[in-house]
Design a protein around this motif. Structure first.
Motif, PDB file in Angstrom:
ATOM      1  N   ASP A 166       0.807  -1.220   0.000  1.00 34.35           N
ATOM      2  CA  ASP A 166       0.000   0.000   0.000  1.00 34.35           C
ATOM      3  C   ASP A 166       0.839   1.269   0.000  1.00 34.35           C
ATOM      4  OD1 ASP A 166       0.970   0.027   2.588  1.00 34.35           O
ATOM      5  OD2 ASP A 166      -0.964  -0.386   3.536  1.00 34.35           O
ATOM      6  N   GLU A 207      -3.924  -0.875  14.696  1.00 32.57           N
ATOM      7  CA  GLU A 207      -4.572  -1.274  13.452  1.00 32.57           C
ATOM      8  C   GLU A 207      -5.126  -0.059  12.700  1.00 32.57           C
ATOM      9  OE1 GLU A 207      -8.214  -4.196  11.909  1.00 32.57           O
ATOM     10  OE2 GLU A 207      -7.425  -4.381  13.960  1.00 32.57           O
ATOM     11  N   GLU A 208      -5.756   0.843  13.427  1.00 31.30           N
ATOM     12  CA  GLU A 208      -6.330   2.030  12.788  1.00 31.30           C
ATOM     13  C   GLU A 208      -5.236   2.947  12.246  1.00 31.30           C
ATOM     14  OE1 GLU A 208      -9.686   5.485  13.750  1.00 31.30           O
ATOM     15  OE2 GLU A 208      -8.728   4.401  15.405  1.00 31.30           O
ATOM     16  N   GLU A 249      -3.806   1.553   9.048  1.00 30.04           N
ATOM     17  CA  GLU A 249      -4.690   1.769   7.902  1.00 30.04           C
ATOM     18  C   GLU A 249      -4.564   3.183   7.352  1.00 30.04           C
ATOM     19  OE1 GLU A 249      -8.598   0.795   9.210  1.00 30.04           O
ATOM     20  OE2 GLU A 249      -8.246  -1.379   9.238  1.00 30.04           O
TER      21      GLU A 249
END
Length: 279
Positions: A179, A192-193, A196
């Motif tokens: 990504d 995790e957030e 992202e």
């Protein structure tokens, strides 16, 4: 794969080499990822022997909490290094590296007082201190560094030119996740957030390459900082477009033949840096 924890052990091995080898060296602070292994792979392909070091250097951390929280996993690191074909690994203790306080101060006028140097007092002095020490111990022919730490690479190139002219410094491309997030040992500390959200940093860097065609460097930097802050999670520390050769921030695009966008930003308690060549 040989594992050495003292200078004497390493030097005995180094002095036993009688086949006029070339030695490639990859210094690391451990918790390795594909970016580190890409450096190992390059060294293995170009040299008779490849030496890696694992040492979390306390002198380059200006934030004690960052040093304390730096991730470590020696067993996994050794497995990765062995699988990549590393010949020897040097894993010294702090006492082994610095048996007495180091009083020397390193300065690199023009390149150690901007960006990371301005915001992390003493950081590049610590970098130069440990790299100089490792170069003296390992005695390599070539040493490999990633371009993610662009300013650090320039510091080390200057150090080698002045004090270790026989050592070739080779900068290698940034290795990224699918990504776009630049690989870093610190990524493991993202929630995790946060993980992202983190790829936005690279997206904004790429966007700056488009914006620089129409706007001034200062306008582009302001716009990119707003884009990062607009995420609601990323706290940009700086977004600078600078001459790739001198690190001098640009006022006009015409002032440099080559320019790079540099960013440092916080995601939660994790500070990330990245860069992108614009032209």
């Amino acid at each position: 794969m040989n594992i050495f924890r003292t200078i004497k052990e390493y030097k005995d091995w180094r002095n036993s080499l009688t086949d006029e080898p070339t030695i490639g060296f990859v210094p690391t602070m451990g918790f390795l990822h594909k970016g580190h292994i890409s450096l190992i792979n390059e060294s293995v392909s170009e040299n008779t022997y490849t030496v890696a070091s694992i040492f979390v250097n306390p002198t380059q951390f200006n934030n004690p909490e960052d040093l304390e929280n730096y991730p470590r996993d020696e067993k996994r690191d050794l497995e990765l290094l062995s699988a990549a074909g590393t010949t020897a690994v040097f894993i010294p203790s702090v006492k082994e590296m610095y048996p007495a306080p180091v009083t020397r101060t390193y300065t690199f006028p023009g390149i150690d007082d901007v960006m990371e140097g301005a915001l992390r007092p003493g950081h590049f002095n610590g970098v130069a201190m440990v790299v100089s020490r490792l170069f003296e111990i390992v005695d390599p022919h070539v040493s490999y560094f990633g371009r993610k730490d662009f300013q650090q690479l320039m510091i080390i190139e200057e150090l080698a030119k002045n004090e270790f002219p026989s050592i070739k410094i080779k900068g290698m491309p940034i290795v990224r996740e699918e990504d776009g997030l630049a690989m870093s040992s610190r990524n493991a500390r993202l929630t995790e957030e946060e993980r992202e959200t983190a790829p936005l940093i690279f997206e904004v860097l790429k966007r700056s390459a488009q914006l620089i065609q129409e706007f001034t460097p200062q306008e582009v930097c302001r716009h990119c900082e707003r884009m990062l802050a607009g995420s609601g999670m990323i706290r940009p520390e700086y977004f600078i477009i600078a001459d790739s050769q001198t690190l001098k921030p640009l006022s006009n695009k015409a002032d440099a033949a080559h320019a790079t966008a540099f960013v440092a930003a916080w995601l939660g308690k994790v500070r990330l840096i990245d860069n992108y060549e614009l032209f």
